[in-house]
Design a protein around this motif. Structure first.
Motif, PDB file in Angstrom:
ATOM      1  N   ALA A  20       0.841  -1.196   0.000  1.00 55.44           N
ATOM      2  CA  ALA A  20       0.000   0.000   0.000  1.00 55.44           C
ATOM      3  C   ALA A  20       0.877   1.247   0.000  1.00 55.44           C
ATOM      4  CB  ALA A  20      -0.918   0.008   1.221  1.00 55.44           C
ATOM      5  N   ALA A  21       0.332   2.352  -0.497  1.00 56.43           N
ATOM      6  CA  ALA A  21       1.056   3.624  -0.524  1.00 56.43           C
ATOM      7  C   ALA A  21       0.121   4.745  -0.118  1.00 56.43           C
ATOM      8  CB  ALA A  21       1.619   3.889  -1.914  1.00 56.43           C
ATOM      9  N   ILE A  22       0.703   5.789   0.475  1.00 57.91           N
ATOM     10  CA  ILE A  22      -0.058   6.939   0.949  1.00 57.91           C
ATOM     11  C   ILE A  22       0.547   8.210   0.361  1.00 57.91           C
ATOM     12  CG2 ILE A  22      -0.870   8.207   2.973  1.00 57.91           C
ATOM     13  CD1 ILE A  22      -0.274   5.667   4.624  1.00 57.91           C
ATOM     14  N   VAL A  23      -0.314   9.101  -0.141  1.00 56.91           N
ATOM     15  CA  VAL A  23       0.138  10.381  -0.667  1.00 56.91           C
ATOM     16  C   VAL A  23      -0.727  11.486  -0.097  1.00 56.91           C
ATOM     17  CG1 VAL A  23      -1.324  10.241  -2.742  1.00 56.91           C
ATOM     18  CG2 VAL A  23       0.758  11.633  -2.783  1.00 56.91           C
ATOM     19  N   THR A  24      -0.116  12.630   0.230  1.00 57.69           N
ATOM     20  CA  THR A  24      -0.860  13.792   0.736  1.00 57.69           C
ATOM     21  C   THR A  24      -0.627  14.967  -0.205  1.00 57.69           C
ATOM     22  OG1 THR A  24       0.969  14.480   2.199  1.00 57.69           O
ATOM     23  CG2 THR A  24      -0.661  12.986   3.108  1.00 57.69           C
ATOM     24  N   CYS A  25      -1.709  15.620  -0.611  1.00 59.00           N
ATOM     25  CA  CYS A  25      -1.607  16.685  -1.618  1.00 59.00           C
ATOM     26  C   CYS A  25      -2.339  17.942  -1.172  1.00 59.00           C
ATOM     27  CB  CYS A  25      -2.203  16.218  -2.939  1.00 59.00           C
ATOM     28  SG  CYS A  25      -1.559  14.648  -3.562  1.00 59.00           S
ATOM     29  N   GLY A  26      -1.986  19.068  -1.806  1.00 64.31           N
ATOM     30  CA  GLY A  26      -2.670  20.330  -1.558  1.00 64.31           C
ATOM     31  C   GLY A  26      -2.149  21.040  -0.325  1.00 64.31           C
ATOM     32  N   GLY A  27      -2.934  21.980   0.171  1.00 59.27           N
ATOM     33  CA  GLY A  27      -2.538  22.771   1.332  1.00 59.27           C
ATOM     34  C   GLY A  27      -2.584  21.963   2.615  1.00 59.27           C
ATOM     35  N   LEU A  28      -1.889  22.471   3.624  1.00 58.03           N
ATOM     36  CA  LEU A  28      -1.893  21.785   4.917  1.00 58.03           C
ATOM     37  C   LEU A  28      -3.264  21.907   5.578  1.00 58.03           C
ATOM     38  CD1 LEU A  28       1.575  22.810   6.407  1.00 58.03           C
ATOM     39  CD2 LEU A  28       0.973  20.788   5.062  1.00 58.03           C
ATOM     40  N   CYS A  29      -3.498  20.994   6.515  1.00 55.16           N
ATOM     41  CA  CYS A  29      -4.783  20.926   7.197  1.00 55.16           C
ATOM     42  C   CYS A  29      -4.592  20.126   8.476  1.00 55.16           C
ATOM     43  CB  CYS A  29      -5.799  20.247   6.277  1.00 55.16           C
ATOM     44  SG  CYS A  29      -7.395  19.900   7.015  1.00 55.16           S
ATOM     45  N   PRO A  30      -5.158  20.544   9.598  1.00 56.09           N
ATOM     46  CA  PRO A  30      -5.029  19.755  10.819  1.00 56.09           C
ATOM     47  C   PRO A  30      -5.546  18.328  10.623  1.00 56.09           C
ATOM     48  CG  PRO A  30      -5.947  21.918  11.316  1.00 56.09           C
ATOM     49  CD  PRO A  30      -5.931  21.796   9.828  1.00 56.09           C
ATOM     50  N   GLY A  31      -4.776  17.356  11.087  1.00 61.05           N
ATOM     51  CA  GLY A  31      -5.238  15.971  11.063  1.00 61.05           C
ATOM     52  C   GLY A  31      -4.621  15.095   9.998  1.00 61.05           C
ATOM     53  N   ILE A  32      -3.825  15.649   9.085  1.00 57.78           N
ATOM     54  CA  ILE A  32      -3.245  14.814   8.033  1.00 57.78           C
ATOM     55  C   ILE A  32      -2.381  13.719   8.634  1.00 57.78           C
ATOM     56  CG2 ILE A  32      -1.799  14.745   5.966  1.00 57.78           C
ATOM     57  CD1 ILE A  32      -2.522  17.631   5.422  1.00 57.78           C
ATOM     58  N   ASN A  33      -1.533  14.081   9.583  1.00 55.57           N
ATOM     59  CA  ASN A  33      -0.672  13.076  10.207  1.00 55.57           C
ATOM     60  C   ASN A  33      -1.482  12.020  10.953  1.00 55.57           C
ATOM     61  OD1 ASN A  33       1.838  13.951   9.310  1.00 55.57           O
ATOM     62  ND2 ASN A  33       2.135  15.334  11.037  1.00 55.57           N
ATOM     63  N   ASN A  34      -2.608  12.416  11.526  1.00 53.59           N
ATOM     64  CA  ASN A  34      -3.474  11.449  12.200  1.00 53.59           C
ATOM     65  C   ASN A  34      -3.991  10.403  11.217  1.00 53.59           C
ATOM     66  OD1 ASN A  34      -3.659  14.202  13.525  1.00 53.59           O
ATOM     67  ND2 ASN A  34      -4.603  12.960  15.124  1.00 53.59           N
ATOM     68  N   VAL A  35      -4.366  10.866  10.020  1.00 55.65           N
ATOM     69  CA  VAL A  35      -4.878   9.943   9.007  1.00 55.65           C
ATOM     70  C   VAL A  35      -3.764   9.007   8.521  1.00 55.65           C
ATOM     71  CG1 VAL A  35      -5.918   9.749   6.719  1.00 55.65           C
ATOM     72  CG2 VAL A  35      -6.697  11.525   8.290  1.00 55.65           C
ATOM     73  N   ILE A  36      -2.576   9.567   8.278  1.00 54.74           N
ATOM     74  CA  ILE A  36      -1.450   8.734   7.871  1.00 54.74           C
ATOM     75  C   ILE A  36      -1.203   7.648   8.914  1.00 54.74           C
ATOM     76  CG2 ILE A  36       1.044   8.681   7.447  1.00 54.74           C
ATOM     77  CD1 ILE A  36       0.790  11.584   6.424  1.00 54.74           C
ATOM     78  N   ARG A  37      -1.151   8.067  10.163  1.00 49.04           N
ATOM     79  CA  ARG A  37      -0.918   7.117  11.252  1.00 49.04           C
ATOM     80  C   ARG A  37      -2.002   6.046  11.288  1.00 49.04           C
ATOM     81  NH1 ARG A  37      -2.275   5.807  16.445  1.00 49.04           N
ATOM     82  NH2 ARG A  37      -0.551   5.374  17.898  1.00 49.04           N
ATOM     83  N   GLY A  38      -3.261   6.465  11.176  1.00 52.44           N
ATOM     84  CA  GLY A  38      -4.367   5.516  11.223  1.00 52.44           C
ATOM     85  C   GLY A  38      -4.329   4.501  10.105  1.00 52.44           C
ATOM     86  N   VAL A  39      -3.994   4.940   8.894  1.00 54.45           N
ATOM     87  CA  VAL A  39      -3.903   4.021   7.751  1.00 54.45           C
ATOM     88  C   VAL A  39      -2.793   3.004   7.971  1.00 54.45           C
ATOM     89  CG1 VAL A  39      -3.351   3.854   5.289  1.00 54.45           C
ATOM     90  CG2 VAL A  39      -4.924   5.630   6.094  1.00 54.45           C
TER      91      VAL A  39
ATOM     92  N   GLN B  80       0.775  14.003  17.036  1.00 55.33           N
ATOM     93  CA  GLN B  80       0.966  15.131  17.950  1.00 55.33           C
ATOM     94  C   GLN B  80       1.369  16.414  17.222  1.00 55.33           C
ATOM     95  OE1 GLN B  80       3.227  14.109  21.579  1.00 55.33           O
ATOM     96  NE2 GLN B  80       3.286  12.007  20.804  1.00 55.33           N
ATOM     97  N   PHE B  81       1.633  16.306  15.937  1.00 50.39           N
ATOM     98  CA  PHE B  81       2.165  17.447  15.190  1.00 50.39           C
ATOM     99  C   PHE B  81       1.270  17.790  14.006  1.00 50.39           C
ATOM    100  CE2 PHE B  81       5.615  14.982  17.047  1.00 50.39           C
ATOM    101  CZ  PHE B  81       6.212  15.939  17.859  1.00 50.39           C
ATOM    102  N   GLY B  82       1.264  19.074  13.634  1.00 45.55           N
ATOM    103  CA  GLY B  82       0.543  19.526  12.459  1.00 45.55           C
ATOM    104  C   GLY B  82       1.332  19.258  11.193  1.00 45.55           C
ATOM    105  N   GLY B  83       0.765  19.666  10.075  1.00 46.53           N
ATOM    106  CA  GLY B  83       1.439  19.447   8.791  1.00 46.53           C
ATOM    107  C   GLY B  83       1.319  18.004   8.332  1.00 46.53           C
TER     108      GLY B  83
END
Length: 433
Positions: A76-95, A139-142
């Motif tokens: 599996a692979a994960i990609v994040t695109c566009g502007g920053l938003c609270p919670g992106i790292n949470n989603v990466i971690r959860g996946v 615990q971190f943004g971005g």
């Protein structure tokens, strides 16, 4: 309307030990036939009844008993695109955690800097993601993967997926990202490949259509609320003090409106959905003058996309993501207000733009819970071989939606809704300016 595409037959039993019997106090597998009615109004119910029509239904999100992918052989692979938003790292971690611990997937790749990372010419490479690498990132943004805007060649991106043996691509992003994800899915389908593409909607503006809200939105107005409180303190600190706070909201004013409701010290909320006049008896400037004459201070919250009709534009400009670039309404208002009151009475203006502070913050507790749920449900759907779908909350239930259904238009504030009426009641601003 909401039919989810599947890659094929599910030949593998899920390694998750769940139940198929109700009442045994163990969570049950979800079946594709477990569906939820989209429009729950009495009017729609009566229409379907009178016309003997089946209502539009949504596929319930959750773990399936049979899987399309053999978890031991899956990448599996994960990609994040566009502007920053609270919670992106949470989603990466959860996946990552769901793939690793629920399904035993051992090879999980991170794609650096958005869709650029799927273009070998950019030289970003791919990185291995493990539970140890992601366990603290919530615990971190971005985003630990980095991000970028702009499209890449769909054929090249698909080639990269094939070359690296990627079976599932999770794309975390907004409207442009989801359209790109769907385009990759179309290319995969043309080639007859068994690769699933999954979208997890991310937009701080909360403008993804159909879904109740996108992750990070609640944190955004949570972070903005104390800023409005401080802006109010600044306005009160001077005779005829005016504080202008510009918040994000390119085409939709949900952050500005929600922040004003959460911190009810705001006197004017200006949003893209509603045009306003500057001049005239019922115009914004006269309304502001009456406010200052009555209370000697005012707080104005303006969404970045508001008031664009006030600018003279020779041609439409777009950014790398294809979004229309707006003129700076915040600075425009500051200068316009300053000039208007120059010959009326002295005022003091404070202008605040916390946009990049808001969007780069870590997710609050509520969004953290939401992000984990989205991540887990995205993984369950992907392992079952579902593709070209997003996971989102509709009518307060997590469901799967075709990407094509949510990218047709942007969600906007309904000016006749009780939500906007609540904003008008809170601010006391005129219904029309």
């Amino acid at each position: 309307m909401f039919q989810i595409e599947n890659l094929g037959d599910r030949k593998y039993k899920s390694p998750i030990q769940l139940s198929t019997v109700k009442g045994d106090n163990i969570f049950n597998f979800v079946d594709d036939e477990d569906r939820l009615v989209y429009d729950m109004s009495l009017e729609n119910y009566q229409f379907c009844l009178d016309n003997q029509k089946e209502p539009d239904c949504l596929e319930k999100a959750g773990p399936r008993q049979n899987l399309f992918f053999d978890s031991k052989q899956t990448t599996a692979a994960i990609v994040t695109c566009g502007g920053l938003c609270p919670g992106i790292n949470n989603v990466i971690r959860g996946v990552v955690m769901a793939l690793h611990y629920y399904y035993g997937v051992r090879r999980i790749l991170g794609i650096p800097y958005g869709y650029e990372g799927l273009n070998p010419e950019m030289g970003h490479g791919l990185i291995e993601l493990t539970p140890d690498k992601v366990k603290d990132i919530h615990q971190f943004g971005g985003t630990i993967l980095g991000s970028s805007r702009g499209a890449q060649d769909v054929g090249v991106m698909t080639d990269t997926l094939v070359k690296n043996g990627i079976d599932i691509l999770f794309a975390i992003g907004g409207d442009g990202t989801l359209k790109g994800c769907n385009a990759i899915g179309e290319e995969i389908q043309k080639r007859g490949l068994n690769i699933a593409v999954v979208g997890i909607p991310k937009t701080i503006d909360n403008d993804i259509d159909i879904i109740d809200r996108s992750f990070g939105f609640e944190t955004s107005f949570d972070i903005a609320s104390p800023i409005l409180r401080d802006a109010h303190n600044e306005a009160q600190g001077a005779y005829n003090g005016v504080s202008i706070v510009k918040l994000m909201g390119r085409d939709s004013g949900f952050i500005a409106a929600s922040a004003a409701l959460a911190m009810p010290v705001v006197n004017f909320v200006l949003i893209p959905e509603q045009e306003f006049n500057l001049h005239g008896e019922n115009g914004f400037l006269e309304s502001l003058r009456r406010r200052l004459e009555a209370k000697n201070h005012a707080v104005i919250v303006v969404a970045e996309g508001a008031g664009q009709h006030l600018f003279q534009k020779e041609e439409e400009r777009k950014d790398a993501s294809g979004n229309i670039m707006h003129d700076d309404i915040g600075i425009f208002l500051k200068e316009t207000i300053k000039q208007y009151f120059k010959d009326i009475f002295p005022i003091t203006i404070k202008y605040i733009d916390p946009s990049y502070i808001v969007r780069s913050a870590a997710a609050n507790s509520s969004d953290s819970v939401f992000c984990s749920g989205l991540a887990y449900m995205a993984v369950h759907g992907a392992m079952a071989g579902k593709t070209k779908f997003v996971v989102g909350r509709v009518n307060n239930k997590l469901v799967y939606l075709p990407i094509s259904a949510v990218v047709q238009k942007r969600k906007k504030i309904d000016l006749e809704s009780d939500f906007w009426f609540a904003v008008l009641q809170s601010t006391g601003q005129p219904f029309f300016m």
